[in-house]
Motif scaffolding. Structure first.
Motif, mmCIF file in Angstrom:
data_model
loop_
_atom_site.group_PDB
_atom_site.id
_atom_site.type_symbol
_atom_site.label_atom_id
_atom_site.label_comp_id
_atom_site.label_asym_id
_atom_site.label_seq_id
_atom_site.Cartn_x
_atom_site.Cartn_y
_atom_site.Cartn_z
ATOM 1 N N ALA A 34 0.832 -1.200 0.000
ATOM 2 C CA ALA A 34 0.000 0.000 0.000
ATOM 3 C C ALA A 34 0.867 1.251 0.000
ATOM 4 O O ALA A 34 0.563 2.243 -0.685
ATOM 5 C CB ALA A 34 -0.931 -0.015 1.213
ATOM 6 N N THR A 35 1.960 1.219 0.739
ATOM 7 C CA THR A 35 2.864 2.373 0.800
ATOM 8 C C THR A 35 3.503 2.632 -0.560
ATOM 9 O O THR A 35 3.580 3.773 -1.029
ATOM 10 C CB THR A 35 3.954 2.133 1.855
ATOM 11 N N ALA A 38 0.849 3.941 -2.972
ATOM 12 C CA ALA A 38 0.496 5.330 -2.657
ATOM 13 C C ALA A 38 1.501 6.291 -3.291
ATOM 14 O O ALA A 38 1.129 7.336 -3.835
ATOM 15 C CB ALA A 38 0.446 5.516 -1.144
ATOM 16 N N ARG A 45 -2.045 6.609 1.673
ATOM 17 C CA ARG A 45 -1.882 5.178 1.901
ATOM 18 C C ARG A 45 -3.157 4.532 2.418
ATOM 19 O O ARG A 45 -3.502 3.409 2.035
ATOM 20 C CB ARG A 45 -0.735 4.936 2.891
ATOM 21 N N ASN A 49 -5.043 1.402 0.762
ATOM 22 C CA ASN A 49 -5.256 0.200 1.564
ATOM 23 C C ASN A 49 -6.717 -0.248 1.497
ATOM 24 O O ASN A 49 -7.011 -1.439 1.370
ATOM 25 C CB ASN A 49 -4.845 0.462 3.013
#
Length: 223
Positions: A34-35, A38, A45, A49
């Motif tokens: 997710a990071t 992003a 993020r 997510n």
């Protein structure tokens, strides 16, 4: 990762059509967290997510690995396929039916044939994937440039005769172990960004001879 996955559930189709989720699917051609996503997509993020969980719930992404970073476990995802096709079965009640108005010279009928092809081949691929098998298939993709509408008409007639002859030669109604296949042959102009020199309907071609009517011959095995 599959080359192509067929989406047959309406909820999964809806999830894939969301612009943010479609962007995430494209980005996950290479695994990412997710990071990482992003940063790639310029989104918060937490938002990424949320969408990842929805895509995972519909089987469009899957967990590739978990990485431990200090006290945090980073979940790395990947798309379940390199590309996706939404099956017309998603709109089963309103999807086009080729049996409704069969017309060899109708572009709408050709579209209905294509819709049925996507639906049937999609079902075969889904079933074969679950069984760990391959789907026996065959396809031809070619382009032909006609000098005139008359040439196009002559080509269509000759093609129809050839297909009818092949179907008549190989169709066997009596074989108990035989498998019914469907043969779909289409001819259409290639869309261009510039206006064509003449209308698509110039000098309508005569109706080519229809092939005999065996149980629907096909490009894919019915399993």
């Amino acid at each position: 990762m599959l080359d192509v996955a067929v989406i047959e559930e309406p909820a999964a189709a809806e999830a894939s059509l969301d612009p943010i989720r479609a962007g995430i699917l494209a980005a996950l051609a290479e695994p990412g967290s997710a990071t990482m996503l992003a940063a790639r997509l310029g989104l918060p993020r937490q938002k990424v997510n949320y969408h990842l969980k929805e895509l995972e719930r519909h089987g469009l992404v899957e967990l590739a690995e978990e990485r431990r970073k200090g006290n945090v476990t980073e979940r790395v995802y990947r798309a379940t396929a390199a590309s996706y096709v939404i099956s017309p079965i998603v709109l089963a009640a309103v999807s086009p039916d080729p049996a409704r108005s069969p017309d060899q010279l109708s572009a709408r009928w050709l579209l209905a044939l294509g819709s049925r092809l996507v639906q049937e081949v999609g079902q075969l691929l889904t079933g074969a994937a679950r069984a760990g098998q391959r789907v026996a298939s065959f396809g031809i993709d070619a382009e032909v440039r006609f000098a005139s509408a008359a040439d196009r008409a002559a080509f269509a007639e000759e093609l129809a005769r050839s297909v009818a002859a092949l179907v008549g030669r190989y169709h066997d109604e009596s074989t108990p172990a035989g498998r019914t296949h469907r043969v779909v042959v289409g001819l259409h102009q290639v869309p261009t960004t510039t206006a064509p020199r003449g209308p698509a309907t110039d000098t309508p071609a005569p109706t080519p001879p229809a092939p005999p009517a065996p149980p629907e011959a096909a490009q894919e095995n019915r399993r």
